[in-house]
Design an enzyme around this catalytic site. Structure first.
Site, mmCIF file in Angstrom:
data_model
loop_
_atom_site.group_PDB
_atom_site.id
_atom_site.type_symbol
_atom_site.label_atom_id
_atom_site.label_comp_id
_atom_site.label_asym_id
_atom_site.label_seq_id
_atom_site.Cartn_x
_atom_site.Cartn_y
_atom_site.Cartn_z
ATOM 1 N N SER A 29 5.415 -11.592 3.016
ATOM 2 C CA SER A 29 5.242 -10.113 3.194
ATOM 3 C C SER A 29 4.250 -9.393 2.525
ATOM 4 O O SER A 29 3.939 -8.298 2.758
ATOM 5 C CB SER A 29 6.633 -9.499 3.022
ATOM 6 O OG SER A 29 7.078 -9.746 1.743
ATOM 7 N N CYS A 30 3.625 -10.229 1.613
ATOM 8 C CA CYS A 30 2.715 -9.752 0.779
ATOM 9 C C CYS A 30 1.381 -9.496 1.678
ATOM 10 O O CYS A 30 1.220 -10.230 2.664
ATOM 11 C CB CYS A 30 2.257 -10.561 -0.384
ATOM 12 S SG CYS A 30 3.205 -10.689 -1.763
ATOM 13 N N ILE A 31 0.003 -8.799 1.367
ATOM 14 C CA ILE A 31 -0.850 -8.517 2.143
ATOM 15 C C ILE A 31 -2.089 -9.292 1.164
ATOM 16 O O ILE A 31 -2.290 -8.590 0.153
ATOM 17 C CB ILE A 31 -1.152 -7.058 2.564
ATOM 18 C CG1 ILE A 31 0.028 -6.554 3.233
ATOM 19 C CG2 ILE A 31 -2.387 -6.904 3.354
ATOM 20 C CD1 ILE A 31 -0.064 -6.577 4.807
ATOM 21 N N GLY A 96 1.841 -9.618 5.814
ATOM 22 C CA GLY A 96 2.688 -8.514 6.112
ATOM 23 C C GLY A 96 3.724 -9.429 7.175
ATOM 24 O O GLY A 96 4.298 -8.662 7.915
#
Lengths: 168, 232
Positions: A29-31, A96
């Site tokens: 979910s990190c970008i 994401g």
């Protein structure tokens, strides 16, 4: 072959060494926020974890790279310190994803999509055009930004790297 | 625990984890403002919870399980990451959100080999039968995690007299790097990460090497210390 510089969670890194590449591994979910100045050939990459720094308390240690709203300004500052001009910067983002499909549909846990929205907003605030994005889905990604060319590549689990966009 | 040792030390908790299981606990607390006495209390909590979970796993498989806790402590989020060699390995993560008086996140990380071993074992198949972890396999691993987490929080509840609730299991198959990253992000999204327990399960024949993480935020840490009469 130059260095592949790892950009860990909540880190912001920049380089103008032509042989280098910047790389963010295991983006769920990190970008991974890539910015590039094609004239100065300066590249920067931020590994954003969460959308909004408003959640931190006054007593907390501030980690700029952790939140979309603080990481983007920190990233701009970092590439500017290596000679990039803000007006020349352009961006591409990837990540994401929703890796764990939570049975409880709490909005607090839709982190991937909230991160993407927050990064897009932060880039807009900073006046940096977003030229390409590869966000969403359910699998993790690895993002690499080549300093010499500004080429952004994305690799998913078990796959080969795919060109996302050439920022240079 | 008799032998849990000082922060950074390794100790055995033979017997405490139940008949036929033993465990090693390793603690590396790095946070400021936590006293030695509070560390002892947290060690006790980690020992008891992990010991009960290991016993549940041993009962499920009908054989002895070793548990180790290679790291457990108060760490900054950015410091949790896979080694570059391990980062690309495919794993199955089973994640639970802990609710109640002291919330947090519990996660099991099984290697692909672990997942295949458990699938064969629990479905009564010949070893080596399961090749791919499909939806059925994921669902089964979710239930394994459910049993382990249930025994972990039950032990914690008995010890602290606090109330705990568990979410249904959330299962994902991805690289170790991605799963570790998601564990951290989920915990951080729920509250600033404070305590992290990282346990290793090793089955006697060496075929199973699951990992167990328990992360809780600052308020939950305070609630547990408070319940133990150890609040700062």
């Amino acid at each position: 072959m130059g260095l592949s510089i790892p950009v860990g969670m909540a880190e912001v890194k920049a380089s103008k060494t032509a042989d280098d590449s910047l790389s963010a591994l295991g983006l769920g979910s990190c970008i991974g926020v890539c910015v590039y100045d094609p004239r100065a050939r300066v590249a920067g990459l931020a590994h954003v974890m969460l959308p909004d720094s408003a959640v931190i308390r006054a007593t907390d240690r501030v980690v700029e790279g952790k939140f979309a709203d603080t990481a983007v300004p920190a990233l701009v500052q970092r590439v500017e310190s290596l000679g990039a001009r803000r007006a020349d910067l352009r961006a591409a983002i990837a990540g994401g994803a929703q890796v764990f499909s939570f049975a409880t549909s709490s909005p607090a846990l839709a982190i991937g999509s909230r991160n993407a929205e927050a990064v897009v907003a932060a880039l807009k605030t900073a006046g940096i055009p977003l030229l390409a994005q590869d966000c969403g889905g359910t699998v993790g990604r690895t993002v690499t930004l080549d300093v010499a060319s500004g080429l952004v590549r994305v690799r998913v689990v078990g796959g080969e790297p795919v060109d996302l966009y050439r920022l240079g | 625990m008799r032998d849990a040792g000082r922060p950074g030390a390794t100790g055995s908790l033979s017997g405490d984890a139940g008949t036929g299981t033993r465990g090693i606990l390793f603690m590396a607390f790095e946070a400021e403002g936590i006293t030695e006495l509070q560390l002892d209390a947290l060690r006790e909590v980690g020992n008891i919870g992990a010991g009960h979970a290991a016993t549940a796993l041993a009962d499920l498989l009908g054989e002895e399980i070793d548990i180790t806790v290679p790291t457990a402590g108060l760490r900054r989020t950015e410091e949790i990451a896979a080694s570059p060699e391990a980062a690309e390995a495919m794993v199955v993560g089973v994640l639970f959100i802990v609710e109640g008086d002291a919330g947090g996140v519990i996660v099991y990380v099984f290697s692909e080999a672990d997942a295949r071993f458990l699938s064969d074992r629990l479905m009564g198949l010949e070893p080596g039968t399961t090749q791919q972890i499909d939806e059925m396999g994921c669902s089964m691993l979710g239930e394994v995690g459910n049993i382990l987490s249930g025994s972990f929080v039950t032990a914690l509840a008995e010890f602290t007299h606090l109330d705990f609730g568990l979410s249904p299991p959330n299962v994902a198959v991805d690289t170790l790097a991605t799963i570790l990253s998601e564990i951290t992000v989920t915990a951080e999204a729920l509250g600033e990460l404070s305590l992290e327990l990282d346990t290793h399960f090793v089955q006697q024949s060496g075929q199973l090497e699951g990992r167990f993480y328990y992360l809780m935020d600052r308020d939950s840490l305070g609630a547990i210390l408070g319940a133990l009469g150890m609040a700062g």
